[in-house]
Design a protein around this motif. Structure first.
Motif, PDB file in Angstrom:
ATOM      1  N   THR A   1       1.268  -1.311   0.021  1.00 60.49           N
ATOM      2  CA  THR A   1      -0.150  -0.211  -0.098  1.00 60.49           C
ATOM      3  C   THR A   1       1.065   1.309  -0.484  1.00 60.49           C
ATOM      4  O   THR A   1       0.264   2.114  -1.136  1.00 60.49           O
ATOM      5  CB  THR A   1      -1.254   0.065   1.090  1.00 60.49           C
ATOM      6  OG1 THR A   1      -1.167  -1.421   1.198  1.00 60.49           O
ATOM      7  CG2 THR A   1      -1.736   1.522   1.244  1.00 60.49           C
TER       8      THR A   1
ATOM      9  N   ARG B   1      -2.674   0.034   9.948  1.00 59.08           N
ATOM     10  CA  ARG B   1      -4.178  -0.164   9.578  1.00 59.08           C
ATOM     11  C   ARG B   1      -5.080  -0.493  10.619  1.00 59.08           C
ATOM     12  O   ARG B   1      -4.896  -1.408  11.331  1.00 59.08           O
ATOM     13  CB  ARG B   1      -4.691  -1.369   8.627  1.00 59.08           C
ATOM     14  CG  ARG B   1      -5.341  -1.790   8.134  1.00 59.08           C
ATOM     15  CD  ARG B   1      -5.913  -2.845   6.398  1.00 59.08           C
ATOM     16  NE  ARG B   1      -4.333  -2.582   5.556  1.00 59.08           N
ATOM     17  CZ  ARG B   1      -5.452  -0.967   4.677  1.00 59.08           C
ATOM     18  NH1 ARG B   1      -5.812  -0.257   4.320  1.00 59.08           N
ATOM     19  NH2 ARG B   1      -4.250  -1.045   3.403  1.00 59.08           N
TER      20      ARG B   1
ATOM     21  N   ASP C   1       0.345  -3.851   6.608  1.00 58.64           N
ATOM     22  CA  ASP C   1      -0.163  -4.677   5.672  1.00 58.64           C
ATOM     23  C   ASP C   1       0.497  -5.473   5.444  1.00 58.64           C
ATOM     24  O   ASP C   1       0.950  -6.318   4.389  1.00 58.64           O
ATOM     25  CB  ASP C   1      -0.155  -4.135   4.241  1.00 58.64           C
ATOM     26  CG  ASP C   1      -1.154  -3.210   4.834  1.00 58.64           C
ATOM     27  OD1 ASP C   1      -2.208  -3.264   5.260  1.00 58.64           O
ATOM     28  OD2 ASP C   1      -2.001  -2.018   3.736  1.00 58.64           O
TER      29      ASP C   1
ATOM     30  N   LEU D   1      -6.401   7.814  -0.075  1.00 61.08           N
ATOM     31  CA  LEU D   1      -6.089   6.514   0.865  1.00 61.08           C
ATOM     32  C   LEU D   1      -7.296   6.426   0.695  1.00 61.08           C
ATOM     33  O   LEU D   1      -8.054   7.332   0.584  1.00 61.08           O
ATOM     34  CB  LEU D   1      -5.218   6.809   1.416  1.00 61.08           C
ATOM     35  CG  LEU D   1      -3.695   7.019   0.886  1.00 61.08           C
ATOM     36  CD1 LEU D   1      -2.908   7.341   2.837  1.00 61.08           C
ATOM     37  CD2 LEU D   1      -2.948   6.430   0.244  1.00 61.08           C
TER      38      LEU D   1
END
Length: 118
Positions: free
Chosen positions: A31, A65, A84, A118
Protein backbone atom coordinates in the motif's frame (compact mmCIF):
# COMPACT_ATOMS: atom_id res chain seq x y z
CA UNK A 1 16.93 3.04 25.39
CA UNK A 2 15.41 6.11 26.97
CA UNK A 3 11.71 6.60 27.41
CA UNK A 4 10.09 9.55 25.69
CA UNK A 5 7.93 11.71 27.92
CA UNK A 6 4.27 10.93 27.45
CA UNK A 7 2.12 13.66 25.96
CA UNK A 8 -1.51 14.19 26.72
CA UNK A 9 -3.37 14.04 23.38
CA UNK A 10 -5.78 16.86 22.67
CA UNK A 11 -9.40 16.19 21.74
CA UNK A 12 -9.89 15.76 17.98
CA UNK A 13 -11.82 19.04 17.61
CA UNK A 14 -8.87 21.00 19.11
CA UNK A 15 -6.24 19.50 16.82
CA UNK A 16 -5.04 21.12 13.59
CA UNK A 17 -7.09 20.09 10.57
CA UNK A 18 -4.32 18.69 8.33
CA UNK A 19 -0.67 17.70 8.49
CA UNK A 20 2.02 15.66 6.78
CA UNK A 21 3.57 12.28 7.56
CA UNK A 22 6.48 10.49 5.92
CA UNK A 23 6.48 6.68 5.65
CA UNK A 24 9.57 4.95 7.04
CA UNK A 25 10.24 1.26 6.44
CA UNK A 26 8.49 -1.51 4.52
CA UNK A 27 5.75 -2.53 6.96
CA UNK A 28 2.91 -1.07 4.87
CA UNK A 29 3.94 -2.45 1.47
CA UNK A 30 2.35 -2.84 -1.03
CA UNK A 31 0.00 0.00 0.00
CA UNK A 32 2.72 2.46 1.03
CA UNK A 33 6.48 2.55 0.53
CA UNK A 34 9.37 4.11 2.43
CA UNK A 35 9.60 7.78 1.52
CA UNK A 36 5.92 8.25 0.62
CA UNK A 37 4.63 11.62 1.83
CA UNK A 38 1.08 11.51 3.20
CA UNK A 39 -1.51 14.20 3.79
CA UNK A 40 -3.18 13.36 7.12
CA UNK A 41 -6.30 14.62 8.85
CA UNK A 42 -6.08 15.06 12.61
CA UNK A 43 -9.85 15.33 12.92
CA UNK A 44 -11.16 12.36 10.95
CA UNK A 45 -12.46 9.38 12.86
CA UNK A 46 -10.68 6.10 12.13
CA UNK A 47 -12.66 3.34 10.43
CA UNK A 48 -12.08 -0.41 10.44
CA UNK A 49 -9.99 -1.30 7.40
CA UNK A 50 -8.58 2.21 7.01
CA UNK A 51 -5.10 3.56 7.65
CA UNK A 52 -4.13 5.52 10.77
CA UNK A 53 -1.10 7.25 12.22
CA UNK A 54 -0.73 6.02 15.79
CA UNK A 55 1.62 6.22 18.76
CA UNK A 56 2.56 2.92 20.37
CA UNK A 57 3.27 2.72 24.11
CA UNK A 58 7.04 2.97 23.54
CA UNK A 59 6.57 6.33 21.75
CA UNK A 60 6.99 4.96 18.22
CA UNK A 61 4.72 6.74 15.73
CA UNK A 62 3.73 4.61 12.75
CA UNK A 63 1.25 4.26 9.91
CA UNK A 64 -0.82 1.09 10.34
CA UNK A 65 -4.12 -0.43 9.28
CA UNK A 66 -6.93 -0.18 11.84
CA UNK A 67 -8.38 -3.68 11.83
CA UNK A 68 -10.99 -3.57 14.57
CA UNK A 69 -11.92 -1.81 17.77
CA UNK A 70 -10.87 -3.60 20.96
CA UNK A 71 -10.19 -2.79 24.59
CA UNK A 72 -6.77 -1.99 25.97
CA UNK A 73 -5.41 -3.82 29.02
CA UNK A 74 -6.85 -1.04 31.17
CA UNK A 75 -10.32 -1.43 29.66
CA UNK A 76 -10.18 1.70 27.49
CA UNK A 77 -11.48 1.69 23.93
CA UNK A 78 -8.79 1.27 21.31
CA UNK A 79 -7.74 -0.19 17.97
CA UNK A 80 -6.02 -3.40 16.89
CA UNK A 81 -3.47 -2.17 14.33
CA UNK A 82 -1.63 -4.32 11.80
CA UNK A 83 1.04 -3.89 9.15
CA UNK A 84 0.05 -4.68 5.56
CA UNK A 85 3.39 -6.51 5.27
CA UNK A 86 3.26 -8.91 8.22
CA UNK A 87 6.94 -9.85 7.85
CA UNK A 88 8.07 -6.25 8.51
CA UNK A 89 7.64 -3.76 11.30
CA UNK A 90 5.90 -3.74 14.64
CA UNK A 91 2.14 -3.66 15.21
CA UNK A 92 -0.51 -4.75 17.72
CA UNK A 93 0.71 -8.35 17.53
CA UNK A 94 3.83 -7.09 19.29
CA UNK A 95 2.58 -4.08 21.28
CA UNK A 96 -1.11 -4.73 21.95
CA UNK A 97 -4.15 -2.56 21.43
CA UNK A 98 -3.56 1.17 20.88
CA UNK A 99 -5.94 3.45 22.78
CA UNK A 100 -8.18 5.84 20.87
CA UNK A 101 -6.25 8.82 22.25
CA UNK A 102 -3.05 7.48 20.68
CA UNK A 103 -4.55 7.24 17.20
CA UNK A 104 -3.28 10.61 16.07
CA UNK A 105 -4.42 11.00 12.47
CA UNK A 106 -6.04 9.40 9.43
CA UNK A 107 -4.12 9.48 6.13
CA UNK A 108 -6.20 11.10 3.39
CA UNK A 109 -3.90 11.02 0.37
CA UNK A 110 -0.41 10.20 -0.78
CA UNK A 111 1.18 13.43 -2.03
CA UNK A 112 4.51 12.06 -3.19
CA UNK A 113 5.86 10.35 -5.28
CA UNK A 114 2.58 9.87 -7.16
CA UNK A 115 -0.48 11.67 -5.71
CA UNK A 116 -3.53 9.52 -5.05
CA UNK A 117 -6.33 9.28 -2.47
CA UNK A 118 -6.05 6.59 0.19
Amino acid sequence: MSQRPSRVPTPRQNRPLLGLARVVGASMQPTLHAGDLLLVSYRRTPKAGGLVVARFADGTIAVKRAVEERQTRTGEAGWWLLSDNAAEGVDSRHRGVVGHADVLAVPVARLWPMPRPL
